[in-house]
Motif scaffolding. Structure first.
Motif, PDB file in Angstrom:
ATOM      1  N   GLU A 148       0.774  -1.307   0.117  1.00 17.27           N
ATOM      2  CA  GLU A 148       0.011   0.014  -0.065  1.00 17.27           C
ATOM      3  C   GLU A 148       0.724   1.116  -0.125  1.00 17.27           C
ATOM      4  O   GLU A 148       0.442   2.163  -0.795  1.00 17.27           O
ATOM      5  N   ARG A 149       2.039   1.210   0.439  1.00 18.09           N
ATOM      6  CA  ARG A 149       2.929   2.414   0.679  1.00 18.09           C
ATOM      7  C   ARG A 149       3.503   2.700  -0.576  1.00 18.09           C
ATOM      8  O   ARG A 149       3.720   3.731  -1.157  1.00 18.09           O
ATOM      9  N   ALA A 150       3.812   1.501  -1.626  1.00 19.87           N
ATOM     10  CA  ALA A 150       4.226   1.538  -2.884  1.00 19.87           C
ATOM     11  C   ALA A 150       3.337   2.423  -3.829  1.00 19.87           C
ATOM     12  O   ALA A 150       3.612   3.302  -4.495  1.00 19.87           O
ATOM     13  N   VAL A 151       2.024   1.730  -3.565  1.00 23.39           N
ATOM     14  CA  VAL A 151       0.915   2.280  -4.504  1.00 23.39           C
ATOM     15  C   VAL A 151       0.742   3.647  -3.971  1.00 23.39           C
ATOM     16  O   VAL A 151       0.413   4.565  -4.914  1.00 23.39           O
ATOM     17  N   ALA A 152       0.766   4.076  -2.692  1.00 25.91           N
ATOM     18  CA  ALA A 152       0.401   5.656  -2.463  1.00 25.91           C
ATOM     19  C   ALA A 152       1.549   6.498  -2.798  1.00 25.91           C
ATOM     20  O   ALA A 152       1.286   7.537  -3.219  1.00 25.91           O
ATOM     21  N   ARG A 153       2.795   5.778  -3.351  1.00 25.96           N
ATOM     22  CA  ARG A 153       3.923   6.753  -3.474  1.00 25.96           C
ATOM     23  C   ARG A 153       4.019   6.732  -5.111  1.00 25.96           C
ATOM     24  O   ARG A 153       4.651   7.914  -5.920  1.00 25.96           O
ATOM     25  N   ASP A 154       3.189   5.820  -5.667  1.00 23.18           N
ATOM     26  CA  ASP A 154       3.422   5.908  -7.331  1.00 23.18           C
ATOM     27  C   ASP A 154       2.129   5.585  -7.656  1.00 23.18           C
ATOM     28  O   ASP A 154       1.510   4.465  -7.739  1.00 23.18           O
ATOM     29  N   ALA A 155       1.149   6.749  -8.185  1.00 25.31           N
ATOM     30  CA  ALA A 155      -0.249   6.686  -8.483  1.00 25.31           C
ATOM     31  C   ALA A 155      -0.461   5.440  -9.515  1.00 25.31           C
ATOM     32  O   ALA A 155      -1.461   4.952  -9.753  1.00 25.31           O
ATOM     33  N   GLN A 156       0.325   5.440 -10.544  1.00 21.90           N
ATOM     34  CA  GLN A 156       0.335   4.509 -11.728  1.00 21.90           C
ATOM     35  C   GLN A 156       0.843   3.098 -11.708  1.00 21.90           C
ATOM     36  O   GLN A 156       0.695   2.532 -12.445  1.00 21.90           O
ATOM     37  N   LEU A 157       1.480   2.877 -10.303  1.00 19.21           N
ATOM     38  CA  LEU A 157       2.046   1.393 -10.225  1.00 19.21           C
ATOM     39  C   LEU A 157       0.919   0.413 -10.228  1.00 19.21           C
ATOM     40  O   LEU A 157       0.935  -0.584 -10.747  1.00 19.21           O
ATOM     41  N   ARG A 158      -0.154   0.624  -9.621  1.00 17.43           N
ATOM     42  CA  ARG A 158      -1.279  -0.482  -9.763  1.00 17.43           C
ATOM     43  C   ARG A 158      -1.735  -0.701 -11.086  1.00 17.43           C
ATOM     44  O   ARG A 158      -1.668  -2.057 -11.511  1.00 17.43           O
ATOM     45  N   ALA A 159      -1.965   0.365 -11.844  1.00 16.38           N
ATOM     46  CA  ALA A 159      -2.404   0.004 -13.502  1.00 16.38           C
ATOM     47  C   ALA A 159      -1.393  -0.484 -14.404  1.00 16.38           C
ATOM     48  O   ALA A 159      -1.535  -1.412 -14.961  1.00 16.38           O
ATOM     49  N   ARG A 160      -0.057   0.010 -14.067  1.00 18.61           N
ATOM     50  CA  ARG A 160       0.909  -0.695 -14.884  1.00 18.61           C
ATOM     51  C   ARG A 160       1.235  -1.797 -14.430  1.00 18.61           C
ATOM     52  O   ARG A 160       1.482  -3.050 -15.392  1.00 18.61           O
ATOM     53  N   THR A 161       1.146  -2.415 -13.170  1.00 21.77           N
ATOM     54  CA  THR A 161       1.343  -3.971 -12.768  1.00 21.77           C
ATOM     55  C   THR A 161       0.365  -4.840 -13.484  1.00 21.77           C
ATOM     56  O   THR A 161       0.505  -5.821 -13.810  1.00 21.77           O
ATOM     57  N   ARG A 162      -1.023  -4.244 -13.310  1.00 28.23           N
ATOM     58  CA  ARG A 162      -2.375  -5.080 -13.617  1.00 28.23           C
ATOM     59  C   ARG A 162      -2.242  -5.305 -15.223  1.00 28.23           C
ATOM     60  O   ARG A 162      -2.525  -6.372 -15.885  1.00 28.23           O
ATOM     61  N   ALA A 163      -1.632  -4.341 -15.848  1.00 33.25           N
ATOM     62  CA  ALA A 163      -1.350  -4.598 -17.378  1.00 33.25           C
ATOM     63  C   ALA A 163      -0.756  -5.401 -17.909  1.00 33.25           C
ATOM     64  O   ALA A 163      -0.688  -6.513 -18.682  1.00 33.25           O
ATOM     65  N   LEU A 164       0.279  -5.858 -16.866  1.00 30.51           N
ATOM     66  CA  LEU A 164       1.468  -6.543 -17.204  1.00 30.51           C
ATOM     67  C   LEU A 164       0.821  -8.015 -17.018  1.00 30.51           C
ATOM     68  O   LEU A 164       1.346  -9.267 -17.391  1.00 30.51           O
ATOM     69  N   MET A 165      -0.072  -8.193 -16.244  1.00 25.09           N
ATOM     70  CA  MET A 165      -0.797  -9.572 -15.756  1.00 25.09           C
ATOM     71  C   MET A 165      -1.834 -10.131 -16.935  1.00 25.09           C
ATOM     72  O   MET A 165      -2.436 -11.051 -16.737  1.00 25.09           O
ATOM     73  N   GLU A 166      -1.923  -9.319 -17.949  1.00 25.27           N
ATOM     74  CA  GLU A 166      -2.929  -9.736 -18.974  1.00 25.27           C
ATOM     75  C   GLU A 166      -2.107 -10.930 -19.909  1.00 25.27           C
ATOM     76  O   GLU A 166      -1.316 -10.501 -20.647  1.00 25.27           O
ATOM     77  N   GLN A 167      -2.097 -11.936 -19.423  1.00 26.79           N
ATOM     78  CA  GLN A 167      -1.687 -13.265 -19.998  1.00 26.79           C
ATOM     79  C   GLN A 167      -2.380 -14.379 -20.465  1.00 26.79           C
ATOM     80  O   GLN A 167      -3.769 -14.158 -19.875  1.00 26.79           O
ATOM     81  N   PRO A 168      -2.172 -15.327 -21.335  1.00 25.89           N
ATOM     82  CA  PRO A 168      -2.930 -16.262 -21.539  1.00 25.89           C
ATOM     83  C   PRO A 168      -3.581 -17.102 -20.374  1.00 25.89           C
ATOM     84  O   PRO A 168      -2.886 -17.497 -19.614  1.00 25.89           O
ATOM     85  N   ALA A 169      -4.807 -17.503 -20.895  1.00 19.76           N
ATOM     86  CA  ALA A 169      -5.342 -18.141 -19.456  1.00 19.76           C
ATOM     87  C   ALA A 169      -4.713 -19.507 -19.245  1.00 19.76           C
ATOM     88  O   ALA A 169      -4.519 -20.230 -18.167  1.00 19.76           O
ATOM     89  N   ALA A 170      -4.212 -20.258 -20.202  1.00 23.13           N
ATOM     90  CA  ALA A 170      -3.456 -21.513 -20.326  1.00 23.13           C
ATOM     91  C   ALA A 170      -2.451 -21.232 -19.564  1.00 23.13           C
ATOM     92  O   ALA A 170      -1.881 -22.179 -19.076  1.00 23.13           O
TER      93      ALA A 170
END
Length: 265
Positions: free
Chosen positions: A160-182
């Motif tokens: 939570e402290r990292a997310v508070a420090r960098d407002a875009q961190l959560r969105a950037r990380t979530r975008a990297l998680m778009e991977q094939p279901a398999a």
């Protein structure tokens, strides 16, 4: 991207071609090699970085059969990558699942590991509770796709402290998680059935650095301290205000720890 093939599966990877020591960067679940973009930007012109997408992720092959995935198979792919790149050995740096793979590479192809960097990972196998949760996640993905599992996983990855420090961190990380279901299902199977390396780590005779985020709730600092104490001569770095992905959450501190370790080798 160059690629190598083993057992009919292609493994895509980046090779920065830098003049320094070879460093193999192994990504966490559920990401691909892009999670290392910050380190590529900082170190790529000084070190020769090899940055793979493990099977099931990124530009690598995506087998449909979960039985095609295992931590040991990932490690064998990385040994083939080193062959393809003409590399005798490498400093192997893995985060989370990448740490499981790094330890498997040391166990199965010991001569290929010049040193280990183990970040936010553990030696032990899944507990029965964690194994059950992974099986439930597999069922959810089969039924509904990756979204619910990715979102729930993200909630536990970042401080939570990292997310508070960098407002875009959560969105950037979530975008990297778009991977094939398999790939998700296969990696969950690989982690759920992985070898318990607890008894192995006492035999690690390569230089080793253990890194952990201070706020990591998945592999907390106490887990990292046990790993550090088990590996004779290892170094331990606890990164403040970072969770399970310190190279993304606190890149300056992570990169300083990695650079210091490489300089001491």
């Amino acid at each position: 991207m160059p690629e190598t093939t083993i057992d009919g599966l292609s493994l895509a990877y980046r090779d920065t071609g830098g003049p320094g020591r070879i460093v193999l960067l192994v990504h966490a679940f559920p990401f691909d090699g892009r999670m290392w973009d910050g380190q590529v930007a900082r170190f790529g012109d000084r070190q020769r970085l090899l940055v793979p997408d493990l099977p099931g992720f990124g530009d690598s092959s995506v087998p449909d059969d979960p039985a095609a995935y295992s931590i040991d198979a990932y490690a064998d792919h990385l040994a083939a990558l080193l062959d393809d790149a003409g590399a005798r050995d490498a400093v192997v740096c893995g985060v989370s699942m990448g740490g499981y793979v790094a330890l498997a590479l040391w166990r199965r192809h010991r001569a290929r590991v010049a040193a280990l960097v183990l970040a936010d990972t553990r030696a032990g196998a899944d507990t029965p509770e964690v194994a059950r949760r992974r099986a439930e996640q597999q069922e959810t993905i089969h039924r509904d796709g990756i979204t619910a599992v990715a979102d729930a996983t993200l909630d536990r990855l970042l401080s939570e402290r990292a997310v508070a420090r960098d407002a875009q961190l959560r969105a950037r990380t979530r975008a990297l998680m778009e991977q094939p279901a398999a790939g998700y299902v296969g990696a969950l199977e690989a982690m759920r059935t992985r070898h318990d390396a607890t008894a192995d780590v006492a035999g690690v005779d390569a230089p080793a650095l253990v890194i952990v985020g201070e706020d990591d709730v998945i592999t907390p600092p106490d887990e990292a301290r046990r790993l550090h104490e088990a590996i004779r001569g290892s170094q331990l770095v606890v990164i403040p205000a970072a969770g399970h992905l310190p190279n993304l959450e606190a890149p300056d501190e992570f990169d300083a720890a990695l650079a210091g370790f490489l300089a001491r080798l």
